[in-house]
Write a protein that holds these residues in place. Structure first.
Motif, PDB file in Angstrom:
ATOM      1  N   GLN A 274       8.324  -5.961  11.637  1.00 33.26           N
ATOM      2  CA  GLN A 274       9.500  -5.104  11.796  1.00 33.26           C
ATOM      3  C   GLN A 274      10.241  -4.960  10.469  1.00 33.26           C
ATOM      4  O   GLN A 274      10.333  -5.907   9.694  1.00 33.26           O
ATOM      5  CB  GLN A 274      10.421  -5.711  12.843  1.00 33.26           C
ATOM      6  N   PHE A 275      10.790  -3.765  10.229  1.00 36.12           N
ATOM      7  CA  PHE A 275      11.597  -3.527   9.032  1.00 36.12           C
ATOM      8  C   PHE A 275      12.885  -2.801   9.406  1.00 36.12           C
ATOM      9  O   PHE A 275      12.993  -2.198  10.471  1.00 36.12           O
ATOM     10  CB  PHE A 275      10.819  -2.720   7.979  1.00 36.12           C
ATOM     11  N   MET A 276      13.861  -2.888   8.490  1.00 33.35           N
ATOM     12  CA  MET A 276      15.124  -2.178   8.643  1.00 33.35           C
ATOM     13  C   MET A 276      15.568  -1.802   7.233  1.00 33.35           C
ATOM     14  O   MET A 276      15.687  -2.662   6.365  1.00 33.35           O
ATOM     15  CB  MET A 276      16.174  -3.083   9.312  1.00 33.35           C
ATOM     16  N   ILE A 277      15.776  -0.507   6.998  1.00 26.90           N
ATOM     17  CA  ILE A 277      16.117  -0.020   5.667  1.00 26.90           C
ATOM     18  C   ILE A 277      17.188   1.055   5.791  1.00 26.90           C
ATOM     19  O   ILE A 277      17.229   1.783   6.778  1.00 26.90           O
ATOM     20  CB  ILE A 277      14.846   0.510   4.952  1.00 26.90           C
ATOM     21  N   GLN A 278      18.078   1.144   4.794  1.00 26.91           N
ATOM     22  CA  GLN A 278      19.151   2.138   4.802  1.00 26.91           C
ATOM     23  C   GLN A 278      18.752   3.319   3.928  1.00 26.91           C
ATOM     24  O   GLN A 278      18.079   3.155   2.919  1.00 26.91           O
ATOM     25  CB  GLN A 278      20.443   1.538   4.273  1.00 26.91           C
ATOM     26  N   SER A 279      19.220   4.514   4.319  1.00 23.57           N
ATOM     27  CA  SER A 279      18.945   5.719   3.549  1.00 23.57           C
ATOM     28  C   SER A 279      20.100   6.692   3.708  1.00 23.57           C
ATOM     29  O   SER A 279      20.725   6.753   4.762  1.00 23.57           O
ATOM     30  CB  SER A 279      17.649   6.371   4.016  1.00 23.57           C
ATOM     31  N   THR A 280      20.374   7.458   2.645  1.00 23.51           N
ATOM     32  CA  THR A 280      21.416   8.482   2.704  1.00 23.51           C
ATOM     33  C   THR A 280      20.818   9.887   2.717  1.00 23.51           C
ATOM     34  O   THR A 280      21.555  10.856   2.795  1.00 23.51           O
ATOM     35  CB  THR A 280      22.368   8.355   1.496  1.00 23.51           C
ATOM     36  N   ALA A 281      19.512  10.013   2.655  1.00 24.98           N
ATOM     37  CA  ALA A 281      18.852  11.322   2.648  1.00 24.98           C
ATOM     38  C   ALA A 281      18.942  11.973   4.030  1.00 24.98           C
ATOM     39  O   ALA A 281      18.977  11.284   5.047  1.00 24.98           O
ATOM     40  CB  ALA A 281      17.398  11.173   2.243  1.00 24.98           C
ATOM     41  N   THR A 282      18.971  13.300   4.055  1.00 27.13           N
ATOM     42  CA  THR A 282      19.030  14.003   5.336  1.00 27.13           C
ATOM     43  C   THR A 282      17.719  13.838   6.103  1.00 27.13           C
ATOM     44  O   THR A 282      17.733  13.643   7.306  1.00 27.13           O
ATOM     45  CB  THR A 282      19.320  15.502   5.131  1.00 27.13           C
ATOM     46  N   THR A 283      16.586  13.938   5.415  1.00 32.44           N
ATOM     47  CA  THR A 283      15.280  13.657   6.012  1.00 32.44           C
ATOM     48  C   THR A 283      14.586  12.637   5.121  1.00 32.44           C
ATOM     49  O   THR A 283      13.850  12.995   4.201  1.00 32.44           O
ATOM     50  CB  THR A 283      14.421  14.935   6.114  1.00 32.44           C
ATOM     51  N   PRO A 284      14.817  11.352   5.373  1.00 34.36           N
ATOM     52  CA  PRO A 284      14.229  10.341   4.512  1.00 34.36           C
ATOM     53  C   PRO A 284      12.709  10.278   4.646  1.00 34.36           C
ATOM     54  O   PRO A 284      12.150  10.582   5.702  1.00 34.36           O
ATOM     55  CB  PRO A 284      14.864   9.041   4.990  1.00 34.36           C
ATOM     56  N   VAL A 285      12.066   9.905   3.556  1.00 35.00           N
ATOM     57  CA  VAL A 285      10.619   9.727   3.537  1.00 35.00           C
ATOM     58  C   VAL A 285      10.354   8.268   3.198  1.00 35.00           C
ATOM     59  O   VAL A 285      10.832   7.763   2.187  1.00 35.00           O
ATOM     60  CB  VAL A 285       9.952  10.650   2.493  1.00 35.00           C
ATOM     61  N   LEU A 286       9.601   7.578   4.056  1.00 35.79           N
ATOM     62  CA  LEU A 286       9.272   6.176   3.835  1.00 35.79           C
ATOM     63  C   LEU A 286       7.777   6.033   3.593  1.00 35.79           C
ATOM     64  O   LEU A 286       6.973   6.763   4.166  1.00 35.79           O
ATOM     65  CB  LEU A 286       9.663   5.328   5.047  1.00 35.79           C
ATOM     66  N   ARG A 287       7.423   5.069   2.712  1.00 34.06           N
ATOM     67  CA  ARG A 287       6.029   4.737   2.446  1.00 34.06           C
ATOM     68  C   ARG A 287       5.802   3.289   2.849  1.00 34.06           C
ATOM     69  O   ARG A 287       6.597   2.422   2.522  1.00 34.06           O
ATOM     70  CB  ARG A 287       5.712   4.884   0.962  1.00 34.06           C
ATOM     71  N   ALA A 288       4.717   3.037   3.569  1.00 36.44           N
ATOM     72  CA  ALA A 288       4.361   1.681   3.972  1.00 36.44           C
ATOM     73  C   ALA A 288       3.014   1.336   3.362  1.00 36.44           C
ATOM     74  O   ALA A 288       2.102   2.162   3.338  1.00 36.44           O
ATOM     75  CB  ALA A 288       4.297   1.577   5.486  1.00 36.44           C
ATOM     76  N   SER A 289       2.904   0.097   2.850  1.00 40.60           N
ATOM     77  CA  SER A 289       1.638  -0.333   2.266  1.00 40.60           C
ATOM     78  C   SER A 289       1.437  -1.821   2.512  1.00 40.60           C
ATOM     79  O   SER A 289       2.391  -2.565   2.757  1.00 40.60           O
ATOM     80  CB  SER A 289       1.615  -0.035   0.764  1.00 40.60           C
ATOM     81  N   TYR A 290       0.180  -2.216   2.458  1.00 38.25           N
ATOM     82  CA  TYR A 290      -0.212  -3.609   2.649  1.00 38.25           C
ATOM     83  C   TYR A 290      -1.562  -3.782   1.960  1.00 38.25           C
ATOM     84  O   TYR A 290      -2.395  -2.870   1.985  1.00 38.25           O
ATOM     85  CB  TYR A 290      -0.322  -3.908   4.150  1.00 38.25           C
ATOM     86  N   ALA A 291      -1.782  -4.937   1.338  1.00 39.38           N
ATOM     87  CA  ALA A 291      -3.028  -5.179   0.605  1.00 39.38           C
ATOM     88  C   ALA A 291      -4.227  -5.019   1.535  1.00 39.38           C
ATOM     89  O   ALA A 291      -4.259  -5.585   2.621  1.00 39.38           O
ATOM     90  CB  ALA A 291      -3.016  -6.569  -0.005  1.00 39.38           C
ATOM     91  N   GLY A 292      -5.199  -4.235   1.109  1.00 37.25           N
ATOM     92  CA  GLY A 292      -6.406  -4.014   1.897  1.00 37.25           C
ATOM     93  C   GLY A 292      -6.290  -2.866   2.870  1.00 37.25           C
ATOM     94  O   GLY A 292      -7.240  -2.569   3.595  1.00 37.25           O
ATOM     95  N   TYR A 293      -5.128  -2.208   2.919  1.00 30.76           N
ATOM     96  CA  TYR A 293      -4.905  -1.093   3.843  1.00 30.76           C
ATOM     97  C   TYR A 293      -4.458   0.136   3.059  1.00 30.76           C
ATOM     98  O   TYR A 293      -3.826   0.027   2.013  1.00 30.76           O
ATOM     99  CB  TYR A 293      -3.835  -1.449   4.881  1.00 30.76           C
ATOM    100  N   GLN A 294      -4.757   1.303   3.588  1.00 28.80           N
ATOM    101  CA  GLN A 294      -4.367   2.551   2.936  1.00 28.80           C
ATOM    102  C   GLN A 294      -2.865   2.769   3.096  1.00 28.80           C
ATOM    103  O   GLN A 294      -2.307   2.535   4.171  1.00 28.80           O
ATOM    104  CB  GLN A 294      -5.128   3.727   3.542  1.00 28.80           C
ATOM    105  N   GLU A 295      -2.223   3.223   2.041  1.00 30.16           N
ATOM    106  CA  GLU A 295      -0.786   3.502   2.077  1.00 30.16           C
ATOM    107  C   GLU A 295      -0.522   4.709   2.976  1.00 30.16           C
ATOM    108  O   GLU A 295      -1.326   5.638   3.027  1.00 30.16           O
ATOM    109  CB  GLU A 295      -0.284   3.790   0.664  1.00 30.16           C
TER     110      GLU A 295
END
Length: 159
Positions: A100-121
């Motif tokens: 689970q994650f929780m992140i703050q953003s001020t963008a109207t349409t935020p774009v998030l990127r998730a990555s993990y070693a051995g997995y495609q971003e």
């Protein structure tokens, strides 16, 4: 201990957005005394009906802080603890033991990127305040690629 951490994280996901919303609520300016003509005009003007109030869309607040939550899972739906989630502004968060994650953003349409070693971003635009789920696919032959890069790095370092 695992259940305690899970409970605290769940509560934080519920309480934290409320605290942020309360702190970012606009402060009301102190009322000033009205002159006689302003008092008469205010008393004569009809109050808007509830249908008029409901028809008007609320103006979006500029730089409003949004708290985005979600999960990072592998292809089988298992949580990826320690996965990296990056916002468009460069803020980096890692997932907890439940993915689970929780992140703050001020963008109207935020774009998030998730990555993990051995997995495609994976990159997703977030259009809703509902929890977002990133389901990452493994990189084929990742171990072979890693071994090849390691050998090349060792060879370059020795020379």
């Amino acid at each position: 201990m695992k259940y305690l951490i899970r409970t605290v994280c769940s509560l934080a996901c519920v309480v934290f957005p409320l605290v942020v919303a309360a702190q970012s609520a606009p402060k009301t300016a102190p009322a000033r005394a009205k002159s006689g003509t302003e008092q008469v005009a205010a008393a004569v003007a009809p109050a808007p009906s509830t249908t008029e109030v409901l028809k008007k869309p609320a103006a979006p607040a500029k730089n409003a802080v949004k708290v985005l939550t979600g999960y990072v899972l592998n292809e089988e739906g298992e949580p990826l603890a320690g996965a990296t989630v990056i916002s468009e502004k460069g803020e980096v968060i890692t997932t907890n033991a439940d993915g689970q994650f929780m992140i703050q953003s001020t963008a109207t349409t935020p774009v998030l990127r998730a990555s993990y070693a051995g997995y495609q971003e994976m990159q997703l635009p977030i259009n809703t305040m509902q929890p977002t789920t990133f389901r990452l696919d493994p990189i084929e032959h990742y171990q072979k690629q890693l071994k090849k890069q390691s050998k090349a790095a060792n060879k370059a370092w020795k020379h």
